[in-house]
Design an enzyme around this catalytic site. Structure first.
Site: not given
Ligand SMILES: *Cc1c(COP(=O)(O)O)cnc(C)c1O
Length: 465
Positions: A111
């Site tokens: 993120k």
């Molecule tokens: C948020 C997240 C995801 C999922 O991603 P999306 O864009 O919500 O599908 C997968 N792995 C981790 C570690 C995350 O923080």
């Protein structure tokens, strides 16, 4: 470039306005009025670019002249300067498998790639308009710290993040509460994540309060986040193909809110030679069921799994895909969503279902399979997968050539890793020394009035000119 709503209820707006709006005011999601398509020459020329230069080229397609190129370049350089790997998102080889490591940012999760850039975009646009923004959000772990690191120290932004007291992992809690910048406010509520989420919702629904205090969100529906997540698909393709446009690659993507894998879909629509896109979910498998059946139906409950960042009931970016799946037919999107609101399910036509199956493959992976994958990869190669990444690797078991997106550093999910291989992953620099650092956090009752009172008290003093 103009942006419109998937529900057709707003006049076209520009990029800057779309970023500040977040969710469209008609309740829909913002999408560009057209997806730019690259010709092969351009792709070939971009294949050797460094991550930041590629990000500049790709984002310019969606921003046009709304941000001068020199400003955008500086903004991008700033956004990725805090990453600990010189390549930002390197592709590494693990045994016979390629892994796209997305966890070299300040909070060790993917993120950061989008939220570092979104924080700088907010700051730039607010500076230009002379505005301020107060971000309010609830977190069950990962998003809170990435959002905090995205905006810490920024003069025109304050951030209030609620987390359920004692219910996030110690590392996750420290990642948030050790940020001491004066614009960062951590609030531990005495309740569950659902309580925290409900409080945020209540305050956002208090429209007078929301506009008086200029409350904003940083959730994964912001178009700028999707855009930033396309950068690494382009980058990875460039590393693997060396610019050979005949070379197609596949990706396996650990999926929760459908933001990350949707960015891959977007990159493919832009002409990136992507062969297969695998939606890898945990036991919360609404998306996987959709691809297999053509029915998008709520499950019975949200299951708590070893990959908690993917424990979702409804995938908030799915509406964007519905829009593209139906060739931009906004009336049809509204009708399907109406079905979903009333019955908890929606069904697409057989023809559209076939199209969805051509767009994506999908597999749901259980906790035991996740542990088994962490163990198998470790035993074969010595490389430690985080549980989310392990879901993606397992889902691509029959696609050995697919690049798997590594969405978090394994040290963030120590308990699952210990369960799988009997030892923890070594801490990356971003997570070292957290337990010794000074923290700041207030504790409040899990009531909207308590949080509202805290915001009023804080912003009353801070925002006085
Ligand atoms: C948020 C997240 C995801 C999922 O991603 P999306 O864009 O919500 O599908 C997968 N792995 C981790 C570690 C995350 O923080």
């Amino acid at each position: 470039m103009h942006y419109i709503s998937t529900r057709g209820g707003i006049e076209p707006i520009g990029f800057a306005q779309a970023v500040m709006m977040g969710l469209a005011t008609d309740g829909g999601l913002l999408v560009p009025s057209q997806i730019p398509v690259l010709d092969p020459e351009q792709l070939r020329a971009w294949a050797g670019l460094r991550f930041q230069d590629l990000a500049l080229e790709v984002s310019t397609l969606f921003i046009g002249d709304e941000i001068p190129r020199a400003d955008l370049k500086a903004l991008i350089e700033r956004s990725y300067a805090n990453f600990s790997h010189p390549e930002v998102t390197p592709v590494v080889t693990v045994g016979k498998r390629r892994i796209l490591e997305l966890f070299h940012g300040p909070t060790a999760a993917f993120k950061d790639v989008a939220l570092q850039w979104l924080g700088n975009l907010f700051e730039y646009l607010l500076e230009r308009e002379g505005g301020i923004l107060n971000i309010l959000g609830a977190t069950s772990g990962d998003t809170g710290s990435a959002a905090i690191y995205g905006v810490r120290g920024k003069g025109r932004i304050r951030i209030f993040i609620l987390h359920p007291k004692g219910r996030v992992s110690p590392i996750q809690e420290r990642q948030m509460t050790t940020v001491l910048d004066s614009n960062v406010h951590n609030i531990a509520v005495r309740g569950t994540f659902d309580d925290a989420q409900a409080i945020v919702k209540t305050l956002f629904n208090d429209l007078a309060f929301k506009s008086a205090y200029r409350l904003g969100a940083v959730n994964s529906i912001n178009w700028a986040r999707i855009l930033a997540q396309t950068f690494y698909y382009f980058y990875a393709w460039g590393r693997i193909s060396g610019g050979d446009v005949g070379r197609r690659v596949s990706f396996s993507v650990p999926t929760g809110n459908f933001g990350d894998v949707f960015a891959g879909y977007l990159a493919r629509r832009m002409g990136l030679p992507i062969e297969r896109l695998v939606i890898a979910t945990n036991r919360n498998d609404i998306l996987s069921r959709f691809i297999h059946t053509g029915v998008y139906a709520l499950g019975e409950e949200v299951y708590h799994t070893l990959s908690p960042a993917m424990d979702i009931q409804i995938a908030s970016n799915f509406e964007r895909y519905l829009y593209y799946l139906h060739d931009g037919d906004q009336a049809l999107v509204c009708a399907l969503l109406e079905d979903f609101r009333h019955t908890g399910r929606l069904r697409v036509s057989a023809e559209r279902h076939q199209k969805a199956q051509a767009d994506f493959e999908a597999t749901a992976v259980s906790d035991p399979e996740t542990l088994d994958q962490i163990r198998a990869t470790y035993e074969a190669t010595g490389y430690i997968l985080c549980p989310h990444t392990a879901v993606g690797v397992r889902a691509a078991r029959d696609l050995p050539e697919a690049i798997c997106l590594a969405t978090a550093h394994p040290a963030k999910f120590g308990a699952a890793v210990v369960q799988a291989i009997g030892q923890e992953a070594p801490l990356p620099p971003a997570l070292q020394g957290l337990l010794e650092r000074k923290t700041r956090c207030v504790e409040l009752e899990a009531r909207a009035a308590a949080v509202k009172g805290y915001l009023e008290a804080t912003l009353g003093t801070v925002s006085a000119p």
